[in-house]
Design an enzyme around this catalytic site. Structure first.
Site, short mmCIF file in Angstrom:
data_model
loop_
_atom_site.label_atom_id
_atom_site.label_comp_id
_atom_site.label_asym_id
_atom_site.label_seq_id
_atom_site.Cartn_x
_atom_site.Cartn_y
_atom_site.Cartn_z
N GLY A 254 3.54 77.75 20.19
CA GLY A 254 2.77 77.99 21.40
C GLY A 254 1.74 76.93 21.74
CB SER A 255 1.23 73.31 21.00
OG SER A 255 2.38 72.65 21.47
CE LYS B 9 16.22 87.61 13.27
NZ LYS B 9 14.84 87.49 12.79
CB ILE C 168 16.73 82.91 31.46
CG1 ILE C 168 15.44 82.63 30.69
CG2 ILE C 168 16.46 83.68 32.71
CD1 ILE C 168 14.63 83.84 30.41
CG ASN D 81 12.67 75.13 29.99
OD1 ASN D 81 12.03 75.68 29.09
ND2 ASN D 81 13.65 74.27 29.72
CG HIS E 204 14.55 69.95 27.51
ND1 HIS E 204 15.10 70.88 26.64
CD2 HIS E 204 15.13 68.76 27.24
CE1 HIS E 204 15.99 70.26 25.87
NE2 HIS E 204 16.03 68.98 26.21
CD GLU F 167 6.94 69.13 25.06
OE1 GLU F 167 6.84 70.36 25.18
OE2 GLU F 167 7.61 68.61 24.15
C1 GAR Z 1 8.23 72.07 22.90
O1 GAR Z 1 8.44 70.76 22.47
C2 GAR Z 1 9.15 72.42 24.06
O2 GAR Z 1 9.35 71.35 24.94
C3 GAR Z 1 10.42 72.75 23.33
O3 GAR Z 1 9.99 73.49 22.21
C4 GAR Z 1 8.69 73.06 21.82
C5 GAR Z 1 7.79 74.26 21.72
O4 GAR Z 1 6.53 73.89 21.23
N1 GAR Z 1 11.32 73.47 24.17
C6 GAR Z 1 12.65 73.32 24.11
O5 GAR Z 1 13.20 72.64 23.29
C7 GAR Z 1 13.42 74.10 25.16
N2 GAR Z 1 14.78 73.67 25.22
P1 GAR Z 1 5.27 74.83 21.40
O6 GAR Z 1 5.69 76.23 20.92
O7 GAR Z 1 4.24 74.22 20.49
O8 GAR Z 1 4.84 74.84 22.83
#
Ligand code: GAR
Length: 205
Positions: free
Chosen positions: A12-13, A61, A91, A105, A107, A177
């Site tokens: 969740g950053s 799950k 989704i 989203n 990515h 991000e």
């Molecule tokens: C992030 O890097 C996000 O872009 C990626 O997962 C990570 C979650 O980090 N998402 C994907 O790969 C989606 N296809 P976070 O939980 O620290 O935000």
């Protein structure tokens, strides 16, 4: 106010960045109404609770194929935009139809590279390094029926160095991000993003 729900699966950053940017006033037209996790015990839930945000866990799950339906039931009429911030479940159409051009989203690559089924989290960076690209980055896009195929809102790039490990590249991209997601949300909350087919147009004022 743009009411949002943030969907998470892990650390969740990105969620934390949205929380921080709401509280420092950058996202002054955004309110986080729900944080929903598809994974029991995800650390993102702790971040949300600390910030006083309502949290729900619909563990994948337990919910399996009915996960999207449950999210739809919860959010329909209650939020304007859904943010997938490190959300690793697919989704379904019913949810996409109800929230057409209202689900975004983030990515961790420059789409259309290193995306689609199986490309999530650290795997994305493993693929980029294996391929030998010199530039990678992140993409914020609308969610459509495909996996990572919706109209792109914005992208940010970073260099990839020869000696990079997937973890190092991941950390470099995460910094971007954490800028890209609040920027995209700010544009949406100010009504500056228009979607036409595969393209988005960002208005200057
Ligand atoms: C992030 O890097 C996000 O872009 C990626 O997962 C990570 C979650 O980090 N998402 C994907 O790969 C989606 N296809 P976070 O939980 O620290 O935000």
């Amino acid at each position: 106010m743009l009411k949002i729900a943030v969907l998470v699966s892990g650390g969740g950053s990105n969620l934390q960045t949205i929380i921080d940017r709401v509280s420092d006033g950058y996202l002054d037209k955004v309110s986080i109404e729900y944080v929903i996790s598809d994974t029991k015990g995800a650390y993102a839930l702790e971040r949300a609770k600390k910030a006083g945000i309502r949290t729900l866990t619909y563990d994948k799950k337990e919910y399996g194929d009915s996960l999207s339906g449950k999210i739809l039931e919860t959010l329909k009429g209650n939020v304007d935009v859904i943010v997938l911030a490190g959300f690793f479940s697919i989704i379904k159409k019913e949810l996409i139809d109800e929230f057409r051009n209202r689900i975004i989203n983030i990515h961790p690559s420059l789409i259309p590279s290193f995306c689609g089924k199986g490309a999530y989290g650290i795997h994305v960076h493993e693929k980029a390094i294996e391929y030998g690209v010199k530039i990678s980055g992140c993409t914020v896009h609308f969610v459509d029926e495909g996996t990572d195929t919706g109209a792109i809102i914005l992208q940010k790039s970073v260099p990839v160095y020869g000696e990079d490990t997937p973890k190092q590249l991941q950390e470099r991209i995460l910094v971007e991000e954490h800028k890209a997601l609040p920027e995209a949300l700010k544009l949406i909350s100010e009504g500056k993003v228009r979607v036409e087919g595969r393209k988005t147009y960002i208005s200057a004022q």
